[in-house]
Design a protein around this motif. Structure first.
Motif, PDB file in Angstrom:
ATOM      1  N   SER A 284       5.746  12.235   6.531  1.00  0.00           N
ATOM      2  CA  SER A 284       4.869  11.949   5.467  1.00  0.00           C
ATOM      3  C   SER A 284       5.489  11.159   4.406  1.00  0.00           C
ATOM      4  CB  SER A 284       4.184  13.149   4.836  1.00  0.00           C
ATOM      5  OG  SER A 284       4.912  14.006   4.491  1.00  0.00           O
TER       6      SER A 284
ATOM      7  N   ARG B  88       2.645  10.613   1.781  1.00  0.00           N
ATOM      8  CA  ARG B  88       1.339  10.199   2.331  1.00  0.00           C
ATOM      9  C   ARG B  88       0.808   8.678   1.918  1.00  0.00           C
ATOM     10  NH1 ARG B  88      -1.996  15.792   1.906  1.00  0.00           N
ATOM     11  NH2 ARG B  88      -1.342  16.863   4.151  1.00  0.00           N
TER      12      ARG B  88
ATOM     13  N   THR C   5      -7.188   7.030   0.412  1.00  0.00           N
ATOM     14  CA  THR C   5      -6.203   7.175   1.488  1.00  0.00           C
ATOM     15  C   THR C   5      -6.600   8.654   2.495  1.00  0.00           C
ATOM     16  OG1 THR C   5      -4.551   6.511   0.183  1.00  0.00           O
ATOM     17  CG2 THR C   5      -3.938   7.600   1.868  1.00  0.00           C
TER      18      THR C   5
ATOM     19  N   GLY D 276      -5.547  10.714   6.222  1.00  0.00           N
ATOM     20  CA  GLY D 276      -4.666  10.894   7.059  1.00  0.00           C
ATOM     21  C   GLY D 276      -4.530  12.287   7.691  1.00  0.00           C
TER      22      GLY D 276
ATOM     23  N   ASN E 213      -1.991   7.630   8.889  1.00  0.00           N
ATOM     24  CA  ASN E 213      -2.151   7.493   7.294  1.00  0.00           C
ATOM     25  C   ASN E 213      -2.911   6.171   7.131  1.00  0.00           C
ATOM     26  OD1 ASN E 213      -1.418   8.250   4.461  1.00  0.00           O
ATOM     27  ND2 ASN E 213      -0.812   6.232   4.710  1.00  0.00           N
TER      28      ASN E 213
END
Length: 831
Positions: free
Chosen positions: A97, A118, A650, A652, A677
Motif C-alpha cells: 500500500s 493508499r 480513492t 481500494g 487502488n
C-alpha cells in the motif's frame, strides 16, 4: 468455487490474485514435507500476534484482534529492506500500500522525498516515532505528481535506530489529529538494555542501460553504523547510536538531440549532438545520523523517558543543461554550456521527553517535544546571465526553517461499567506551536543585470528576494477522547472524538467508530467509519519559489513562480485563502486464522476527500505574459499557487496472507500482500473571476495535471516474500509487481485516454534477494541485491520528442525507479 462465480477482474489483477491464492494453497502441502528439526531456530511469535501501538490505545491489543488493519514488520524484515539505507524505499518494499516515487532533476525534491499510502499524497499520511507525532519538512514539493504538498522526510530518521515498523491502514484523524487521512506509520526505535551491534556495508548499481547501450556502475554507497545499550537501574535503559551513509549519484539520461533541445541551434550547440548532457537519477548524498532512546525509573512507579534523532544531509542534484548558444549562458564563463548543480544542506532534529506514572486508576503520559527542519538551498556551476561575465557561478538561493514545539498529556484507565468487560478510556490534550521562516538569497541570485535579452536571476533559481521572505507562526489546541470495549465475548466497539482549534484556520471536530466481531476464535469481521481534517501546513501558507520547467506543450522551458495564496500577484490570478481538507474514510474487512501459523486478512476502503489542496497549473499564455510585463514582472513567464481545487474518491482493497513452517532444518516464513487502488476526481474548481480578467481561456488545472492525479500510482501492487532461517544460514527473497501506470505524453500522436494524449506503462516485476551466513556467533556476513533482474519501467515513446529530444527516456513517476540493479555486501558484529 465454480468458475462462473469468479469476479470479472482485469487480467493483471487476476494474475495477482491467483498468485496470492497459489501461495496459500501451497502452504499446507509445504508444511507436510518437513518435520521440525532439533537444530531449527525457535518459532518467532507471528506478526499478527504481536502487540501494536497504533490503531488502539488499549494495552495488549494484537494485530489480529484489532478492529482496523495494522501491519507489523519486525527487525529482520526492516533490516533486509534497508539494504540501500533509504527508509522511504524500504517502506515501499515492505508494504504494497506504500509507494515511493523518485522524481529526478527537480531541485529540492532531489533532497526531500515523501511516501504515498493508499494512493494519496505524502502529506496525507501521519508519521509517528515511538507513538509521538513527527514534524514535517521545511520544503514544499513543487514538481512531483502531488506538487504543493509538505511531506514528512522519513529519510531523516536514522535507519540503524529502527527496531520495528507499524502501519495503520485506516483514517485516524480522531485518534491522532491532522494528516492521518490515509493512515499512520509508527517507527519504533531500538530499546534493548544491553549489547550492541556495528556494521559496514558497500553497494552499487550495476546495470545494462539500453538507451545509451552502456554497462553502468554508479550509485556507490557506503553505510557504517553502530548502536549500544546500557542498563539503567533495574528496568531502565539507554540505547544510542550513530550512522553515516555516503551515496554517489546515478545518471539515467539519454543522448540528446541538440538540434531539438537547444534554444537556437548554434554551431557550438550542434557540436554537442548525441552526447549525454542532462541528468536523470539519484542525487549525490552525504548523510550523518545520531539517536538515543532511554527510559529510567526516577521514583517508585514514575518513569522518565526521552528519545531524539538528528540527521545532517548534504545533497547535490541537477537541473537542465544550458547549451552554449542559450540566452541563459555567458560564453566567457561556459564556452561549452553548463548544467547547474542544486545543493541542499539540511539539518533535521527531533527531541521528545516525558514522564509516565500511575495515579489511582489513571495512567499518565506527560511529554514535550521539539522538531526542527532547516534547509539551505544553494547553486553551483550556474550563472546569472543578466550580469554577464561579472556573474558569480555559485549562489545561495534561500534558507527555509520550520520548527514545531508541543506539550501533551495522555491519560488512560479501565472502567467497570457492569457490561462484563472493562471499558478502556483514553483522554488527552495537546498544545502545538509552529513557526516557519524563509530568508532571501544572495543579491546576485535574483538580480536583473544590464545584459540585454538575458534572463535575470541565477539559472535553476532564481533566489528568493527580500520582499518575498516569510516569517509566520500559529498555534493549535486539541483535546480528544477514545473509548474501546468488548461489549460481548465476540463484539469489540471503539469510539473516538477530537476537537482541534487552529489560530489561523478555525476549529474542527472529527470522530471515528470502529468495530470487530468474532464469528469464531479464528475468523472475524471488522470495519470503521471516520472523518479527518487536514489543516493547510504552515509551510503551504508562506512558501514561494521560482523554478525552470516545461511549458504547457513540452516544447520549451519557462520560469514559473510559485506564490503563496496571500500574495498580491497570486490574488490577481485568482488565489483565495486556503481552507482545510476534509475527508471521510470507510473500511470493511475480515481476518482469518485457519491454523496457528497461517492468517489471511482482506480489507476494502473508500476515502472521500473534499477541498483537496494542490498546485495550480503554470498559468501562462500570451495574455498572461503581457499582463506580467505590464506590471514589471518580465522575469517570470507564468504564475502558480496552491488552492483547494479538487474533490476526489480513492477506493481500494488490501489482501495479506502469511504462513510459516519448518523447512530444510530451519524455519520458513511466506508472505503475500496485494493492494488494489483507484482515485477518481469528483469535482474541480477550474476558474475564477480574477483569472478570467487576465485571460478567459486559462484554467487552474490542465487535463494533464488531472490525469496525473488520477494515475500517479499503480492501480495494483503485489509483494511475494519468503524468509528462511536456520542455525547459521538465512535467505530472504522478495518479488514485487508494480501494476500498469498511465501518464500524459507530450506526443500529440499518443493514444487518447480520457481525452488526454497519454502513454500506458506496463507492469514491472522486480526481485530482491539476500543471503546471510554466521561466520561466528557474533559475526554475520550478508550479500544480496535489489532488483537483481535489472528491470526498468517501460520507456517513453520516442516519437515527436516526448523524451525531450532523447534526454529523458524514462518517466519518473514509476515507483520501481530508474537505477536498475543494486548489489551489496554487509558485515555485522554483535556484542
Amino acid at each position: 468455487m465454480p468458475r462462473s462465480t469468479l469476479p470479472a477482474l482485469p487480467l493483471p489483477l487476476r494474475r495477482s490474485a491467483l498468485a496470492c491464492a497459489a501461495l496459500l494453497a501451497a502452504m499446507p502441502a509445504a508444511q507436510a514435507q518437513d518435520a521440525p528439526s532439533p537444530d531449527a531456530p525457535a518459532v518467532n511469535l507471528a506478526a499478527i500476534d504481536q502487540v501494536t501501538v497504533v490503531g488502539s490505545r488499549a494495552r495488549n491489543r494484537t494485530v489480529f484482534d484489532s478492529a482496523v488493519p495494522v501491519d507489523r514488520f519486525g527487525p529482520r524484515e526492516v533490516d533486509n529492506a534497508l539494504a540501500s539505507g533509504d527508509l522511504g524505499a524500504a517502506l515501499q518494499e515492505l508494504a504494497p500500500s506504500i509507494n515511493f516515487p523518485r522524481i529526478e532533476s527537480s531541485g529540492a525534491a532531489d533532497s526531500v522525498r515523501g511516501i504515498q499510502l493508499r494512493g494519496l499524497a505524502p502529506d496525507q499520511v501521519l508519521v509517528l516515532v515511538n507513538g509521538k507525532r513527527r514534524h514535517a519538512s521545511s520544503v514544499l514539493d513543487t514538481e512531483s505528481s502531488f506538487a504543493g504538498i509538505v511531506p514528512v522526510d522519513v529519510n531523516a530518521i536514522p535507519p540503524g535506530a529502527i527496531d520495528h515498523i507499524e502501519i495503520l491502514r485506516d483514517g485516524a484523524g480522531a485518534q491522532y489529529g491532522s494528516d492521518a487521512v490515509a493512515g499512520v506509520i509508527n517507527i519504533v526505535l531500538k530499546k534493548a538494555r544491553t549489547g550492541g551491534s556495528a556494521s559496514v556495508s558497500y553497494g552499487a548499481n550495476h546495470t545494462d542501460f539500453q538507451p545509451t547501450d552502456e554497462r553502468k556502475t554508479d550509485g556507490q554507497t557506503v553505510i557504517v553504523n553502530a548502536d549500544y545499550g546500557v542498563p539503567l537501574g533495574d528496568n531502565g535503559f539507554l540505547r544510542f547510536g550513530a550512522e553515516t551513509r555516503e551515496r554517489n549519484p546515478t545518471n539515467r539520461a539519454g543522448r540528446s538531440d541538440a538540434g531539438w533541445t537547444s534554444w537556437n541551434s548554434t554551431p557550438q550547440d550542434l557540436a554537442l549532438d548525441g552526447q549525454v548532457l542532462f541528468k536523470s537519477g539519484d542525487s549525490e548524498q552525504r548523510n550523518h545520523y545520531a539517536f538515543y532512546n532511554t527510559q529510567v525509573e526516577i521514583a517508585n512507579g514514575v518513569d522518565a523517558y526521552s528519545f531524539a534523532t538528528i540527521n545532517k544531509r548534504k545533497s547535490d542534484g541537477s537541473a537542465y543543461f544550458r547549451y552554449p548558444g542559450d540566452p541563459s549562458n555567458v560564453p566567457e564563463l561556459y564556452p561549452n554550456g553548463y548544467r547547474p548543480t542544486t545543493k541542499g544542506d539540511m539539518t533535521d532534529v527531533s527531541v521528545v521527553a516525558g514522564l509516565r506514572f500511575a495515579s489511582g486508576p489513571w495512567n499518565w503520559d506527560l511529554s514535550a517535544r521539539h522538531g526542527g527542519n532547516e534547509f539551505h538551498y544553494d547553486l553551483a556551476h550556474s550563472v546569472n546571465a543578466s550580469l554577464g561575465a561579472a556573474s558569480p557561478t555559485r549562489f545561495h538561493l534561500s534558507t527555509f526553517d520550520y520548527d514545531q514545539n508541543a506539550v501533551n498529556a495522555d491519560l488512560t484507565r479501565e472502567l467497570d461499567l457492569g457490561i462484563g468487560a472493562p471499558v478502556n478510556l483514553a483522554l488527552g490534550a495537546e498544545y502545538v506551536r509552529e513557526t516557519y521562516t524563509s530568508s532571501p538569497g544572495d543579491p546576485a541570485s535574483y538580480a536583473a543585470g544590464p545584459a540585454i535579452g538575458a534572463p535575470p536571476g541565477a539559472q535553476a533559481g532564481p533566489g528568493l528576494r527580500p520582499q518575498d521572505s516569510f516569517d509566520g507562526s500559529r498555534s493549535v489546541r486539541s483535546v480528544y477522547a477514545d473509548i474501546e470495549s468488548d461489549l460481548t465475548a465476540r463484539l469489540l466497539v471503539g469510539l473516538a472524538a477530537r476537537y482541534s482549534d487552529y489560530s489561523d484556520f478555525g476549529n474542527a471536530s472529527t470522530g471515528k467508530l470502529s468495530a470487530r466481531y468474532k464469528l469464531s476464535d479464528t475468523f472475524l469481521l471488522r470495519g470503521s467509519l471516520s472523518n479527518s481534517f487536514r489543516a493547510p501546513a504552515l509551510v503551504q501558507t508562506g512558501f514561494r519559489f521560482s523554478t525552470l520547467n516545461f511549458n504547457s506543450d513540452g516544447t520549451a522551458l519557462q520560469t514559473a513562480s510559485l506564490l503563496p495564496a496571500s500574495d498580491a500577484l497570486a490574488r490577481a490570478f485568482g488565489a483565495q485563502d486556503l481552507d482545510p481538507e476534509k475527508s471521510t474514510n470507510l473500511s470493511l474487512g475480515a481476518a482469518w486464522r485457519p491454523q496457528r501459523n497461517t492468517n489471511v486478512t482482506v480489507d476494502a476502503y473508500r476515502i472521500k476527500l473534499k477541498d483537496r489542496i494542490t498546485r495550480t497549473s503554470d498559468l501562462q499564455s500570451d495574455a498572461a505574459t503581457a499582463y506580467l510585463a505590464g506590471i514589471g514582472r518580465s522575469d517570470i513567464q507564468s504564475v502558480a499557487y496552491l488552492a483547494n481545487l479538487l474533490d476526489t474518491t480513492t477506493t481500494g482493497l488490501d489482501v495479506v496472507v502469511h504462513h510459516d513452517l519448518p523447512f530444510a532444518g530451519g524455519r520458513l516464513d511466506l508472505n503475500a500482500a496485494l493492494n488494489l487502488n483507484k482515485t477518481k476526481v469528483d469535482g474541480v474548481r477550474q476558474s475564477s473571476a480574477a483569472l478570467g480578467q487576465i485571460d478567459p481561456e486559462l484554467t487552474l488545472l490542465t487535463e494533464n495535471n488531472l490525469f496525473r492525479i488520477r494515475n500517479a500510482s499503480p492501480r495494483n501492487k503485489l509483494v511475494l516474500s519468503a524468509d528462511w532461517q536456520a542455525a547459521r544460514w538465512g535467505v530472504q527473497a522478495r518479488a514485487t509487481r508494480f501494476g500498469e501506470l498511465k501518464d500524459f505524453s507530450y506526443d500529440d500522436e499518443a493514444e487518447l485516454i480520457d481525452g488526454v494524449h497519454a502513454q500506458r506503462f506496463g507492469a514491472v516485476w522486480t526481485l530482491d534477494l539476500e543471503a546471510q551466513y554466521k561466520l561466528s556467533k557474533q559475526l554475520t556476513l550478508a550479500v544480496g541485491g535489489d532488483n537483481i533482474l535489472d528491470r526498468y519501467p517501460q520507456r517513453v515513446r520516442e516519437t515527436n520528442n516526448a523524451t525531450y529530444g532523447g534526454a529523458l527516456p524514462y518517466n519518473f513517476i514509476n515507483p520501481i525507479g530508474l537505477n536498475g540493479a543494486y548489489y551489496y555486501g554487509r558485515l555485522r558484529y554483535t556484542f
